[in-house]
Design an enzyme around this catalytic site. Structure first.
Site, PDB file in Angstrom:
ATOM      1  N   SER A 251       0.706  -1.235  -0.068  1.00  0.00           N
ATOM      2  CA  SER A 251       0.032   0.002  -0.065  1.00  0.00           C
ATOM      3  C   SER A 251       0.907   1.309  -0.039  1.00  0.00           C
ATOM      4  O   SER A 251       1.527   1.710  -0.935  1.00  0.00           O
ATOM      5  CB  SER A 251      -0.961   0.067   1.162  1.00  0.00           C
ATOM      6  OG  SER A 251      -1.941   0.988   1.149  1.00  0.00           O
TER       7      SER A 251
ATOM      8  N   LYS B 189      -0.617  -4.119  -3.128  1.00  0.00           N
ATOM      9  CA  LYS B 189      -1.948  -3.641  -2.883  1.00  0.00           C
ATOM     10  C   LYS B 189      -1.951  -2.339  -3.593  1.00  0.00           C
ATOM     11  O   LYS B 189      -1.614  -1.347  -3.000  1.00  0.00           O
ATOM     12  CB  LYS B 189      -1.985  -3.508  -1.452  1.00  0.00           C
ATOM     13  CG  LYS B 189      -3.465  -3.107  -0.871  1.00  0.00           C
ATOM     14  CD  LYS B 189      -3.760  -2.917   0.425  1.00  0.00           C
ATOM     15  CE  LYS B 189      -4.912  -2.059   0.936  1.00  0.00           C
ATOM     16  NZ  LYS B 189      -4.945  -0.656   0.397  1.00  0.00           N
TER      17      LYS B 189
ATOM     18  N   ASP C 252      10.222   5.354 -10.245  1.00  0.00           N
ATOM     19  CA  ASP C 252      10.088   5.956 -11.527  1.00  0.00           C
ATOM     20  C   ASP C 252      10.898   7.167 -11.871  1.00  0.00           C
ATOM     21  O   ASP C 252      11.146   7.479 -13.098  1.00  0.00           O
ATOM     22  CB  ASP C 252       8.350   6.405 -11.514  1.00  0.00           C
ATOM     23  CG  ASP C 252       7.396   5.054 -12.029  1.00  0.00           C
ATOM     24  OD1 ASP C 252       8.076   3.918 -12.255  1.00  0.00           O
ATOM     25  OD2 ASP C 252       6.258   5.138 -11.973  1.00  0.00           O
TER      26      ASP C 252
END
Length: 446
Positions: free
Chosen positions: A290, A315, A301
C-alpha cells in the site's frame, strides 16, 4: 423498408427493457433484502437482535467485494481509529481475509507477533482453539485483541514450513514509533519506516536532522538506506508527504475510480523541504504494501533511488473510510492507484531493480586477512619493500586533495578498515544495500 422498421422497433424495445431493468434492478435487490429481513423478524424461533442482523448483513456485503473493504462497529471502530494514530492493542499484525483463513500481510516491529517469528505470508487458521473458517474473519481478529498481559493461542501455518504449529502470544498495548534511524559508518543514514500513521513524516524529518547533526564533522549525510520492508502501509497523505520529501516536483501517484470524485493526481511541490541530494537505496519485500509501495514506486519511476530486495505485496487499491454513525464506519475500495509512469501494481507489486533474497551469512571472529591463505602465510616470505614508498605517495595525494577547494576530501573508510555493524552481520539484504551505497558514493566523488 417494412423490414427495416420492424428491426428498428425491436432494437428500441430491447433498449427500453434494458433501461427499465437498470432502473429497477436496485429496487429488486432492496426488496429481496427487505423480504428476508421481515421474514426473519416474523418467523424466527425467538425475537432476533435486529442491530446484530443489520451489522452482519452490511459486513457481509462489504467483505464479499474485496479483501480490503469492511465494516467497523463499536470496539472494532475504536481499534481502527487508534491504529491510525499509532497506538492499539493486540499482537501487532496487518492481516487480510483469504479463503477461510487470516493471511499475514506484515508483522509490526517489536510487537508480539514479530517477536514470535510470525512473518509476511504466514496463515493464521485458528484462534484460541477455534478455526477461523468456523468463527469468521471478524470474530477471529477480535479474539486476537484483548487486555495487555493476557494470552492468545494461534494455530499458524508458516510460509516456509509444511507442519502447522501452535503459537502462544501475550497481548500488548504499544504506541508504535513510525521511524527508526541511526548513522552507519561512512556517513550513511539508515531510516526505517515502520508504518504510515499520522506522525510518520514529522518523525522522519526529525530523524534526518538528528542523523545529519551527528555527522557534521564528516560533511553530513553521504547516502541513505530507506527501509520499507514489512511496512503494511497506512495513511495515503503520509505516503504522499514522504515521497515529496525525496522528489523535487511532479506526479507522485494518481488514482482512478468509477466516479470523477475518486480520480485525482497528487503531485510534489518543489517549494517544500527536501532530503539531502545523495544516493538512495530503498529496501522492500513481500511485506511492503500500500503506502510503502506508493513511495517505492514513485522513487523508482523518477530514478531517485535504487529499489533492492524482493517483490512487494501488490496492494494497488485505495480505500475510503467514512463514519456512517457514532458507532459505525465503512471502509470501501473506491479507486486504483498508479505510479508516476502510469503503472498499476495491483496484485503485481513493485519489482526491485536488484533482487536480493534474504540469506544468512556467518562472519568469523577474526579478520579475513588473518585467516586468508596467501604468500604472507608462508615461512620466511619476502616482505614488500614498496610499502614505505606507497605510504608516502598516499600522504602526498591526500595533502593535494585537501588543498583543492573544489574537490573536498572524501571521508569514507576503506573497505579493509570497515568493521561490519551488527545490522550488517545479521541482515543480508541490508548488507547488500550498504555495499551498493558505498559504491555509489565512491563513484560519485571520483
Amino acid at each position: 423498408m417494412y423490414l427495416r422498421l420492424i428491426t428498428f422497433n425491436i432494437v428500441l424495445l430491447i433498449c427500453t427493457y434494458a433501461l427499465a431493468d437498470k432502473q429497477t434492478s436496485n429496487q429488486i435487490y432492496y426488496k429481496q433484502f427487505q423480504e428476508i429481513f421481515e421474514r426473519i423478524n416474523k418467523d424466527y424461533v425467538q425475537d432476533p437482535d435486529k442491530q446484530k442482523m443489520t451489522d452482519s448483513a452490511i459486513n457481509g456485503m462489504l467483505t464479499s467485494l474485496d479483501p480490503h473493504s469492511g465494516y467497523y462497529t463499536d470496539e472494532d471502530l475504536d481499534d481502527f481509529i487508534n491504529q491510525t494514530k499509532g497506538e492499539f492493542g493486540g499482537i501487532g499484525v496487518e492481516v487480510m481475509y483469504d479463503n477461510g483463513a487470516i493471511k499475514v500481510i506484515s508483522p509490526i516491529d517489536d510487537l508480539p507477533a514479530d517477536k514470535a517469528g510470525i512473518k509476511a505470508g504466514d496463515y493464521i487458521v485458528g484462534v484460541n482453539d477455534e478455526l477461523v473458517s468456523t468463527i469468521g474473519f471478524n470474530k477471529a481478529v477480535k479474539e486476537m485483541r484483548g487486555e495487555p498481559g493476557t494470552k492468545v493461542k494461534l494455530f499458524v501455518i508458516k510460509n516456509d514450513e509444511v507442519k502447522p504449529q501452535d503459537v502462544e502470544l501475550t497481548r500488548e498495548i504499544v504506541k508504535i514509533k513510525p521511524i527508526k534511524s541511526h548513522l552507519e559508518e561512512g556517513g550513511i543514514a539508515y531510516v526505517r519506516i515502520v508504518t504510515f500513521n499520522e506522525h510518520t513524516i514529522q518523525e522522519m524529518k526529525k530523524a534526518f536532522k538528528s542523523v545529519e547533526a551527528s555527522n557534521t564533522a564528516d560533511g553530513g549525510i553521504k547516502g541513505i538506506i530507506l527501509d520499507l520492508r514489512n511496512n503494511p502501509g497506512g495513511l495515503l497523505d503520509q505516503a504522499i508527504a514522504v515521497s515529496e520529501y525525496f522528489i523535487d516536483s511532479g506526479t507522485i501517484v494518481s488514482t482512478k475510480g468509477r466516479t470523477d470524485t475518486n480520480n485525482s493526481v497528487l503531485t510534489a511541490s518543489k517549494f517544500t523541504a527536501k532530503a539531502p541530494n545523495v544516493p538512495i537505496v530503498v529496501l522492500i519485500n513481500s511485506g511492503s504494501a500500500s503506502a510503502s509501495e506508493i513511495v517505492a514506486g514513485a522513487l523508482q519511476d523518477y530514478k531517485r533511488a535504487i529499489i533492492l530486495g524482493t517483490k512487494s505485496f501488490g496492494k494497488g487499491s485505495v480505500q475510503t473510510f467514512v463514519q456512517v454513525s457514532p458507532r459505525a464506519a465503512v471502509k470501501l475500495t473506491t479507486a486504483r492507484y498508479y505510479t508516476p509512469l502510469g503503472r498499476s501494481i495491483q496484485a503485481e507489486g513493485i519489482e526491485p531493480d536488484i533482487i536480493i533474497e534474504p540469506a544468512k551469512v556467518e562472519y568469523p571472529g577474526q579478520k579475513n586477512e588473518e585467516r586468508r591463505f596467501s604468500e604472507s602465510s608462508l615461512k620466511n616470505y619476502l616482505k614488500n619493500d614498496n610499502k614505505d614508498l606507497k605510504d608516502n605517495e598516499q600522504k602526498k595525494d591526500k595533502d593535494k586533495l585537501k588543498k583543492d577547494k573544489d574537490k573536498p576530501e572524501l571521508k569514507i573508510e576503506k573497505a579493509e578498515n570497515y568493521q561490519p555493524s551488527e545490522l550488517y552481520k545479521k541482515d543480508y539484504q541490508f548488507a547488500r544495500a550498504y555495499d551498493l551505497i558505498r559504491g555509489l558514493i565512491l563513484s560519485k566523488n571520483k
